[in-house]
Design an enzyme around this catalytic site. Structure first.
Site, PDB file in Angstrom:
ATOM      1  N   THR A  86       1.461  15.841  39.425  1.00  0.00           N
ATOM      2  CA  THR A  86       0.784  14.900  40.325  1.00  0.00           C
ATOM      3  C   THR A  86       1.477  13.555  40.154  1.00  0.00           C
ATOM      4  O   THR A  86       1.439  12.977  39.062  1.00  0.00           O
ATOM      5  CB  THR A  86      -0.704  14.754  39.952  1.00  0.00           C
ATOM      6  OG1 THR A  86      -1.301  16.051  39.973  1.00  0.00           O
ATOM      7  CG2 THR A  86      -1.423  13.849  40.946  1.00  0.00           C
ATOM      8  N   LYS A 161      -3.401  15.974  47.825  1.00  0.00           N
ATOM      9  CA  LYS A 161      -4.022  15.993  46.491  1.00  0.00           C
ATOM     10  C   LYS A 161      -4.811  14.699  46.233  1.00  0.00           C
ATOM     11  O   LYS A 161      -5.956  14.736  45.782  1.00  0.00           O
ATOM     12  CB  LYS A 161      -2.918  16.167  45.437  1.00  0.00           C
ATOM     13  CG  LYS A 161      -3.307  15.825  44.021  1.00  0.00           C
ATOM     14  CD  LYS A 161      -3.695  17.012  43.209  1.00  0.00           C
ATOM     15  CE  LYS A 161      -4.215  16.578  41.851  1.00  0.00           C
ATOM     16  NZ  LYS A 161      -4.689  17.656  41.038  1.00  0.00           N
ATOM     17  N   LYS A 236      -6.293   8.624  36.794  1.00  0.00           N
ATOM     18  CA  LYS A 236      -4.883   8.667  37.219  1.00  0.00           C
ATOM     19  C   LYS A 236      -4.804   8.927  38.725  1.00  0.00           C
ATOM     20  O   LYS A 236      -4.094   8.234  39.453  1.00  0.00           O
ATOM     21  CB  LYS A 236      -4.140   9.771  36.445  1.00  0.00           C
ATOM     22  CG  LYS A 236      -2.740  10.010  36.974  1.00  0.00           C
ATOM     23  CD  LYS A 236      -2.038  11.224  36.383  1.00  0.00           C
ATOM     24  CE  LYS A 236      -0.748  11.470  37.154  1.00  0.00           C
ATOM     25  NZ  LYS A 236       0.012  12.628  36.697  1.00  0.00           N
TER      26      LYS A 236
HETATM   27  P1  NAD Z   1       0.996  17.271  29.460  1.00  0.00           P
HETATM   28  O1  NAD Z   1       1.128  15.874  28.997  1.00  0.00           O
HETATM   29  O2  NAD Z   1       0.272  18.272  28.636  1.00  0.00           O
HETATM   30  O3  NAD Z   1       2.467  17.870  29.769  1.00  0.00           O
HETATM   31  C1  NAD Z   1       3.563  17.124  30.232  1.00  0.00           C
HETATM   32  C2  NAD Z   1       4.786  17.563  29.435  1.00  0.00           C
HETATM   33  O4  NAD Z   1       5.945  16.882  29.942  1.00  0.00           O
HETATM   34  C3  NAD Z   1       4.685  17.238  27.943  1.00  0.00           C
HETATM   35  O5  NAD Z   1       4.823  18.410  27.177  1.00  0.00           O
HETATM   36  C4  NAD Z   1       5.850  16.255  27.725  1.00  0.00           C
HETATM   37  O6  NAD Z   1       6.461  16.396  26.439  1.00  0.00           O
HETATM   38  C5  NAD Z   1       6.801  16.652  28.819  1.00  0.00           C
HETATM   39  N1  NAD Z   1       7.776  15.617  29.147  1.00  0.00           N
HETATM   40  C6  NAD Z   1       7.578  14.276  29.223  1.00  0.00           C
HETATM   41  N2  NAD Z   1       8.734  13.655  29.546  1.00  0.00           N
HETATM   42  C7  NAD Z   1       9.664  14.626  29.665  1.00  0.00           C
HETATM   43  C8  NAD Z   1      11.055  14.626  29.982  1.00  0.00           C
HETATM   44  N3  NAD Z   1      11.710  13.476  30.262  1.00  0.00           N
HETATM   45  N4  NAD Z   1      11.711  15.824  30.014  1.00  0.00           N
HETATM   46  C9  NAD Z   1      11.059  16.972  29.757  1.00  0.00           C
HETATM   47  N5  NAD Z   1       9.750  17.048  29.440  1.00  0.00           N
HETATM   48  C10 NAD Z   1       9.068  15.882  29.405  1.00  0.00           C
HETATM   49  O7  NAD Z   1       0.343  17.170  30.922  1.00  0.00           O
HETATM   50  P2  NAD Z   1      -0.357  18.350  31.758  1.00  0.00           P
HETATM   51  O8  NAD Z   1      -1.831  18.330  31.518  1.00  0.00           O
HETATM   52  O9  NAD Z   1       0.434  19.603  31.566  1.00  0.00           O
HETATM   53  O10 NAD Z   1      -0.162  17.785  33.244  1.00  0.00           O
HETATM   54  C11 NAD Z   1       1.095  17.858  33.902  1.00  0.00           C
HETATM   55  C12 NAD Z   1       0.925  17.363  35.315  1.00  0.00           C
HETATM   56  O11 NAD Z   1      -0.067  18.150  35.989  1.00  0.00           O
HETATM   57  C13 NAD Z   1       0.451  15.906  35.429  1.00  0.00           C
HETATM   58  O12 NAD Z   1       1.136  15.293  36.493  1.00  0.00           O
HETATM   59  C14 NAD Z   1      -1.030  16.039  35.703  1.00  0.00           C
HETATM   60  O13 NAD Z   1      -1.556  14.936  36.430  1.00  0.00           O
HETATM   61  C15 NAD Z   1      -1.070  17.305  36.534  1.00  0.00           C
HETATM   62  N6  NAD Z   1      -2.354  18.018  36.497  1.00  0.00           N
HETATM   63  C16 NAD Z   1      -2.969  18.264  35.308  1.00  0.00           C
HETATM   64  C17 NAD Z   1      -4.182  18.926  35.289  1.00  0.00           C
HETATM   65  C18 NAD Z   1      -4.890  19.227  33.984  1.00  0.00           C
HETATM   66  O14 NAD Z   1      -6.060  19.638  34.027  1.00  0.00           O
HETATM   67  N7  NAD Z   1      -4.259  19.028  32.828  1.00  0.00           N
HETATM   68  C19 NAD Z   1      -4.760  19.366  36.483  1.00  0.00           C
HETATM   69  C20 NAD Z   1      -4.071  19.159  37.691  1.00  0.00           C
HETATM   70  C21 NAD Z   1      -2.869  18.467  37.673  1.00  0.00           C
END
Ligand code: NAD
Length: 289
Positions: A86, A161, A236
């Site tokens: 997102t 979204k 967010k």
């Molecule tokens: P998270 O923080 O658990 O995962 C993100 C990952 O990206 C981390 O493991 C981090 O180490 C990695 N990362 C950061 N910078 C990086 C880089 N330069 N290169 C490679 N990897 C890198 O977050 P999440 O909960 O998995 O969410 C991911 C996305 O999904 C977000 O945009 C969030 O808004 C969206 N989202 C999350 C949920 C939820 O319930 N968690 C629901 C819908 C949407």
């Protein structure tokens, strides 16, 4: 398909695992997370090189832009970049243009369904980008999710979204403040639910995700408001909606008020730990002053 998967956090790791379990050749990369059972590369560019589809699942638009700078030059021309994070609409559109300059198509495909949906393969994808790229990615959406809606050109998945989640945040606040008012008027919560869930005030937040414990179907309220969908993630998405509204000169007074309330809640009150329905105990404790 040969898939590079970058960003193996709470959402990305189970999505990548589902693709690998379905028989795709998945190579993952994350700067911190090293989930077991996946083939891992030592850089984002290495994960992307030779892949038919490169999937990203990252925290925000700035990180997406930084990863795109590394990944797009390494991609095979014709391969598809599929961003499921997102992020702000502008980042999605800029990265799509950058991909096009290199002969790659990009889809912005943010999800709803949360960590449970990522694990179970039941996410909903809201997708912006070209029709033929959508067709290429469709079999992957079918593994990671149960529904994928093509919403139009680049950025429209993110637009869908944030509009959905702006409604969700506003509606949750409305439902919670009405419950708190009902309490103070001496109206039993079960009676409130029975009336509203079958009257014109009904909504997903009342009927499917009721913020009052012990009332309606089981929800995070029945589990001490553990997320679920964290208030911090709602904040967010609300902030992204207001950023987009500013860019598009759209008047969104309730979206702005919801953003301010969730900001106060997350930053000063719940420290980012609780479900977004914990607005109810917040209102419960307060008077008008
Ligand atoms: P998270 O923080 O658990 O995962 C993100 C990952 O990206 C981390 O493991 C981090 O180490 C990695 N990362 C950061 N910078 C990086 C880089 N330069 N290169 C490679 N990897 C890198 O977050 P999440 O909960 O998995 O969410 C991911 C996305 O999904 C977000 O945009 C969030 O808004 C969206 N989202 C999350 C949920 C939820 O319930 N968690 C629901 C819908 C949407």
């Amino acid at each position: 398909m040969k898939i590079g998967f970058i960003g193996l956090g709470n959402m990305g790791a189970p999505m990548a695992a589902n693709l690998a379990d379905a028989g795709h050749a998945v190579t993952g990369f994350d700067t911190a997370a090293k989930p077991e059972g996946l083939t891992l590369a030592t850089s984002a560019a290495e994960a992307a090189s030779g892949a038919d589809v490169v999937i990203t699942m990252l925290p925000n638009g700035d990180i997406l832009r930084a990863v795109a700078d590394q990944v797009i030059p390494a991609m095979t021309p014709g391969a598809v970049l599929l961003d499921c994070s997102t992020v702000d609409v502008a980042s999605a559109r800029d990265v799509a243009a950058q991909a096009a300059d290199h002969g790659n198509q990009m889809l912005d495909a943010p999800v709803s369904g949360g960590i449970g949906g990522a694990q179970a393969g039941t996410l909903t994808f809201m997708v912006g980008g070209q029709e033929d790229a959508f067709a290429t990615a469709k079999p992957l959406f079918d593994i990671m999710g149960q529904k994928a809606v093509h919403c139009g050109p680049a950025g429209n998945g993110q637009a869908a979204k944030i509009c959905n989640n702006m409604i969700l945040g506003i509606t949750m606040i409305g439902t919670c403040e009405a419950f708190a008012l009902a309490d103070k008027l001496g109206l039993d919560r079960q009676a409130m639910f029975d009336v509203v869930s079958t009257s014109s005030g009904y909504s997903w937040t009342m009927n499917a995700y009721c913020p009052a414990p012990g009332v309606g179907p089981t929800s995070p309220a029945d589990n001490d408001y553990k997320p679920g969908f964290a208030a911090a993630l709602m904040l967010k998405d609300l902030r992204l909606s207001q950023q987009a509204a500013e860019g598009a000169d759209a008047d969104t007074p309730l979206g702005q008020a919801a953003t301010e309330l969730y900001a106060q809640f997350v930053e000063a009150e719940d420290q980012g730990h609780m479900d977004f329905s914990a607005m109810l105990p917040r209102f419960e404790k307060r008077g008008r002053g």
